[in-house]
Scaffold this motif. Structure first.
Motif, short mmCIF file in Angstrom:
data_model
loop_
_atom_site.label_atom_id
_atom_site.label_comp_id
_atom_site.label_asym_id
_atom_site.label_seq_id
_atom_site.Cartn_x
_atom_site.Cartn_y
_atom_site.Cartn_z
N GLY A 1 -17.02 -4.67 28.90
CA GLY A 1 -15.78 -4.18 29.48
C GLY A 1 -14.90 -5.26 30.06
O GLY A 1 -13.91 -4.97 30.76
N ALA A 2 -15.20 -6.54 29.78
CA ALA A 2 -14.35 -7.63 30.25
C ALA A 2 -12.99 -7.55 29.55
O ALA A 2 -12.91 -7.23 28.36
CB ALA A 2 -15.02 -8.97 29.97
N ILE A 3 -11.95 -7.87 30.27
CA ILE A 3 -10.59 -7.81 29.72
C ILE A 3 -10.23 -9.17 29.13
O ILE A 3 -10.35 -10.20 29.80
CB ILE A 3 -9.58 -7.41 30.81
CG1 ILE A 3 -9.88 -5.99 31.29
CG2 ILE A 3 -8.15 -7.51 30.30
CD1 ILE A 3 -9.05 -5.56 32.48
N PHE A 4 -9.79 -9.18 27.88
CA PHE A 4 -9.46 -10.45 27.23
C PHE A 4 -8.29 -10.27 26.27
O PHE A 4 -7.99 -9.17 25.80
CB PHE A 4 -10.67 -11.00 26.47
CG PHE A 4 -11.09 -10.16 25.30
CD1 PHE A 4 -10.62 -10.43 24.02
CD2 PHE A 4 -11.96 -9.09 25.47
CE1 PHE A 4 -11.01 -9.66 22.93
CE2 PHE A 4 -12.36 -8.31 24.38
CZ PHE A 4 -11.87 -8.59 23.12
N GLY A 5 -7.61 -11.38 26.01
CA GLY A 5 -6.54 -11.41 25.02
C GLY A 5 -6.65 -12.67 24.19
O GLY A 5 -7.43 -13.57 24.50
N PHE A 6 -5.87 -12.74 23.12
CA PHE A 6 -5.89 -13.90 22.23
C PHE A 6 -4.51 -14.55 22.19
O PHE A 6 -3.48 -13.88 22.34
CB PHE A 6 -6.25 -13.50 20.79
CG PHE A 6 -7.61 -12.88 20.63
CD1 PHE A 6 -8.72 -13.39 21.29
CD2 PHE A 6 -7.79 -11.78 19.81
CE1 PHE A 6 -9.98 -12.82 21.14
CE2 PHE A 6 -9.03 -11.20 19.64
CZ PHE A 6 -10.14 -11.72 20.31
N ASP A 7 -4.51 -15.86 21.92
CA ASP A 7 -3.28 -16.58 21.57
C ASP A 7 -3.24 -16.75 20.06
O ASP A 7 -4.27 -17.06 19.43
CB ASP A 7 -3.27 -17.98 22.19
CG ASP A 7 -3.08 -17.95 23.70
OD1 ASP A 7 -2.43 -17.02 24.20
OD2 ASP A 7 -3.58 -18.87 24.37
N LEU A 8 -2.07 -16.56 19.48
CA LEU A 8 -1.84 -16.86 18.07
C LEU A 8 -0.60 -17.75 17.95
O LEU A 8 0.37 -17.55 18.67
CB LEU A 8 -1.61 -15.59 17.25
CG LEU A 8 -2.82 -14.71 16.90
CD1 LEU A 8 -2.35 -13.47 16.14
CD2 LEU A 8 -3.83 -15.49 16.06
N ILE A 9 -0.67 -18.73 17.04
CA ILE A 9 0.48 -19.59 16.75
C ILE A 9 0.84 -19.41 15.28
O ILE A 9 -0.04 -19.51 14.42
CB ILE A 9 0.15 -21.07 17.02
CG1 ILE A 9 -0.19 -21.30 18.49
CG2 ILE A 9 1.33 -21.97 16.61
CD1 ILE A 9 -0.64 -22.72 18.81
N SER B 1 -17.40 -9.28 20.71
CA SER B 1 -18.15 -8.04 20.90
C SER B 1 -18.91 -8.06 22.23
O SER B 1 -19.09 -7.01 22.86
CB SER B 1 -19.11 -7.81 19.73
OG SER B 1 -20.19 -8.71 19.77
N LEU B 2 -19.36 -9.24 22.66
CA LEU B 2 -20.02 -9.35 23.97
C LEU B 2 -19.06 -8.94 25.08
O LEU B 2 -19.43 -8.23 26.02
CB LEU B 2 -20.51 -10.78 24.22
CG LEU B 2 -21.65 -11.30 23.34
CD1 LEU B 2 -21.92 -12.77 23.67
CD2 LEU B 2 -22.92 -10.47 23.57
N LEU B 3 -17.82 -9.38 24.97
CA LEU B 3 -16.82 -9.03 25.99
C LEU B 3 -16.49 -7.54 25.94
O LEU B 3 -16.39 -6.89 26.98
CB LEU B 3 -15.55 -9.86 25.77
CG LEU B 3 -15.70 -11.37 25.94
CD1 LEU B 3 -14.42 -12.09 25.55
CD2 LEU B 3 -16.09 -11.73 27.37
N ASN B 4 -16.34 -7.01 24.74
CA ASN B 4 -16.05 -5.58 24.61
C ASN B 4 -17.20 -4.73 25.15
O ASN B 4 -16.98 -3.69 25.78
CB ASN B 4 -15.78 -5.22 23.15
CG ASN B 4 -14.34 -5.51 22.74
OD1 ASN B 4 -13.41 -5.28 23.51
ND2 ASN B 4 -14.15 -6.04 21.53
N SER C 1 -8.21 -6.32 15.15
CA SER C 1 -9.43 -5.57 14.82
C SER C 1 -10.50 -5.72 15.89
O SER C 1 -11.45 -4.94 15.94
CB SER C 1 -9.99 -6.05 13.47
OG SER C 1 -10.60 -7.32 13.59
N LEU C 2 -10.34 -6.73 16.78
CA LEU C 2 -11.35 -7.01 17.80
C LEU C 2 -11.02 -6.39 19.16
O LEU C 2 -11.67 -6.67 20.15
CB LEU C 2 -11.52 -8.53 17.95
CG LEU C 2 -11.96 -9.25 16.66
CD1 LEU C 2 -12.06 -10.75 16.90
CD2 LEU C 2 -13.30 -8.71 16.17
N TYR C 3 -10.00 -5.53 19.20
CA TYR C 3 -9.64 -4.79 20.41
C TYR C 3 -9.31 -5.68 21.61
O TYR C 3 -9.77 -5.45 22.73
CB TYR C 3 -10.76 -3.82 20.80
CG TYR C 3 -10.99 -2.71 19.82
CD1 TYR C 3 -10.38 -1.47 19.98
CD2 TYR C 3 -11.81 -2.90 18.70
CE1 TYR C 3 -10.57 -0.45 19.06
CE2 TYR C 3 -12.00 -1.88 17.77
CZ TYR C 3 -11.38 -0.67 17.96
OH TYR C 3 -11.56 0.34 17.04
N PRO C 4 -8.47 -6.70 21.42
CA PRO C 4 -8.03 -7.46 22.60
C PRO C 4 -7.12 -6.59 23.46
O PRO C 4 -6.44 -5.69 22.97
CB PRO C 4 -7.25 -8.63 21.99
CG PRO C 4 -6.71 -8.07 20.71
CD PRO C 4 -7.78 -7.15 20.19
#
Length: 616
Positions: free
Chosen positions: A317-325, A311-314, A345-348
């Motif tokens: 306006g910082a751009i972020f993505g997630f890795d999933l395995i 939520s801090l990143l959102n 749900s976290l808007y990556p």
């Protein structure tokens, strides 16, 4: 001694930088005892290149030593090229180093093609091996060097980073050539995830001096390098150092795009603001949202804390993505879908989703049989089935991963995806499962089967079918507006910025032919576009209850690092559409029945902002 260092890249891209080979060459050139005795060059190839042609290129240099930098993706190419090389250059010494020889030396030595392998960080052991070869000796007994028939010992102690010259500062690597730079700020990893090899070695985490980092940063800025990929496993492990580097980037290289790997638990409000203040994207290794699954591979997970950090990143306006395995021990299709739902749900901005690779040298590889992990025995070492994830379910997970990449990540759906799934009362994973069904076999073959130009049409096709199936046809025009607008927005972000012009004379505006700039999109919407933008993240049903689908016309274009969206009347929209560079605006206005006095201010705006330009 002529030495040829070989890099084999996965594909042509800004990341195709022979950094490992460049570090080895720097080590050779920096050693006073070898000065004048060795000549080293770096040759680069790509997966898919014919091994025979690669070997022929290498042979032309008449090398006495050929050293391959070998990773999971390049193992087979390196083996086949080495086999071809043996027949072309009799007596040549061939060695290999990198992640694959370090983790799986036996697999390479069994081929009979390599005279020795270098394990661990290569600068020290490779340098010692070259010195012995230059004296006519065999590099036996060198820590980190493994000869055929020898058992690999402990990894060698790495060099002090201050002893390793920068291939960028020396001028050996020109980041402008591939269009990007790989940037090492540290070596090693502070964590010990069971599926990863990064933490192996004796040196712990060592970090390059800030003085060197600043010098390289100034170089990237001076050369106008478009993007820099930071290779640190966890860039922000030491928050104060990370913040200092981010401030340097903001000051010295604001026009360069940076890619960082970070851990969520080290992000605070100040760091989020710093990330947002530069041009960058972050990749956060979520891997799974199930605490038990993550504990099984040596990772902790605090769900509430993770949500707070995202939520801090959102918020900034910082751009972020997630890795999933998917396919980790204890993981299942149900748990993977739950992890996918949580992540989305976290808007990556994007998700990178991979099947588990049971890499040699990792703890998972050592315990694979006990854990019931069936996997490929050769690269890419992908999991085939587990005790809780059948082969059929892994295939379904692969389809979900492809659907997510196409519809969400490459389809730039972050801003509207959750609003649509909520309206349809579908979980993100259920929505994507439907899209995977639409893709069919194409999803099974992988998301790269689908061209960029197809994605927008596939999104519209799927949304149309799904809204009608769910009996929500009334809301379909609004959903399509969202998909359309963000497609146009993404195109404008990637387009070259418009070039503003000086205030034109009225006579020129009316008499000289005008052309619409190629970076400008003319778009029609079912709803007033400005109402949609002002509403922000809205509920589709509530919006449709408040506003009528009266239609709107808009111009969308890049403007000073942002995207401008202007709502215009249908008459002015038609005027812009007819600017073909052949007829004057005055003629078009007359044809449309537009009063000249009303049209002049609008024409002045579009020319001054660069939306339209005078034809030559």
């Amino acid at each position: 001694m002529n030495i040829t260092l070989i890099a084999i890249h996965p594909e042509r891209s800004p990341q195709a930088v022979p950094l490992a080979c460049a570090f080895l060459k720097e080590a050779l050139l920096a050693d006073a005892s070898l000065r004048g005795k060795v000549e080293a060059e770096v040759l680069e190839f790509f997966l898919g290149d014919d091994p025979a042609r690669c070997a022929e290129s290498i042979a032309q240099a008449k090398p006495q030593l050929v050293a391959f930098s070998v990773y999971v993706w390049s193992r087979e190419s390196a083996i086949e090229t080495a086999r071809e090389l043996r027949s072309r250059v009799p007596g040549v010494v061939i060695c290999a180093g990198g992640a694959e020889p370090t983790a799986n030396p036996a697999g390479l030595l069994e081929t009979g093609l390599f005279d020795f392998l270098v394990r661990g960080e290569g600068e020290g052991p490779f340098l010692q091996a070259v010195k012995l070869l230059a004296q006519g000796a065999v590099p036996q007994g060198v820590p980190g060097v493994v000869l055929p028939g020898e058992a690999p010992g402990a990894l060698p102690a790495p060099l002090d980073l201050e002893q390793i010259p920068s291939p960028y500062l020396s001028g050996q690597l020109d980041p402008a050539v591939p269009g990007g730079a790989l940037w090492q700020l540290s070596r090693g990893c502070d964590f010990a995830c069971a599926f990863c090899y990064d933490h192996k070695g004796n040196g712990g985490v060592r970090r390059f001096a800030l003085k060197r980092i600043e010098a390289e940063l100034r170089l990237f800025a001076r050369l106008r390098v478009p993007q820099v990929f930071v290779l640190d496993s966890t860039f922000n492990k030491v928050p104060q150092r990370a913040k200092e580097i981010l401030r340097l980037i903001r000051k010295l290289a604001p026009g360069v795009h940076f890619h960082f790997e970070v851990r969520s638990e080290f992000i605070d409000a100040e760091m989020a603001e710093l990330f947002a203040s530069i041009t960058c994207s972050l990749q956060i290794g979520l891997q799974s949202a199930d605490p038990a699954v993550l504990r099984g591979v040596g990772r902790g997970f605090d769900r509430d804390d993770f949500v707070m950090r995202a939520s801090l990143l959102n918020r900034t306006g910082a751009i972020f993505g997630f890795d999933l395995i998917y396919g980790l021990p204890g993981d299942s299709l149900k748990l993977f879908r739950s992890s996918l739902d949580f992540a989305l749900s976290l808007y990556p901005n994007h998700l990178d989703i991979f099947p588990l690779a049971v890499l040699p040298g990792t703890r998972l590889h050592a315990k694979a049989d006990a854990l019931g992990l069936e996997h490929l025995k050769v690269p890419p070492y992908t999991v085939l089935s587990t005790q809780t994830f059948s082969a059929k379910e892994l295939k379904e997970a692969s389809g979900l991963a492809a659907a997510c990449d196409v519809f969400y990540s490459r389809g730039k759906a972050v801003a509207w995806f959750n609003a649509v799934t909520s309206t349809l009362k579908l979980s993100p994973s259920a929505f994507l499962a439907g899209f995977a069904a639409l893709l069919g076999e194409r999803a099974e073959k992988g998301e790269k089967e689908i061209a960029e130009g197809e994605i927008w049409g596939l999104q519209r096709e799927f949304l149309t079918a799904l809204f009608q199936q769910k009996k929500k046809a009334r809301l379909l025009p609004l959903a399509l507006d969202l998909a359309d607008y963000h497609h146009y927005y993404a195109e404008a972000l990637l387009a070259a910025p418009l070039v503003p012009a000086r205030k034109p004379r009225n006579s020129d505006l009316l008499q000289r032919p005008l052309s619409l700039c190629a970076a400008v999109t003319l778009a029609r919407f079912n709803y007033e576009i400005l109402d949609m933008l002002e509403a922000g993240d809205f509920d589709l049903r509530e919006f449709a209850d408040c506003f009528e689908p009266a239609g709107s016309c808009a111009i969308i274009y890049p403007a000073e690092g942002e995207v401008a969206t202007e709502s215009v009347s249908p008459a002015y929209f038609e005027l812009l559409r007819l600017l073909d560079g052949k007829r004057s605006a005055g003629e078009i206005c007359k044809e449309l029945g537009l009063p000249i006095t009303d049209a002049l201010p609008f024409l002045e705006f579009v020319v001054s902002d660069g939306v339209a330009t005078f034809s030559r």
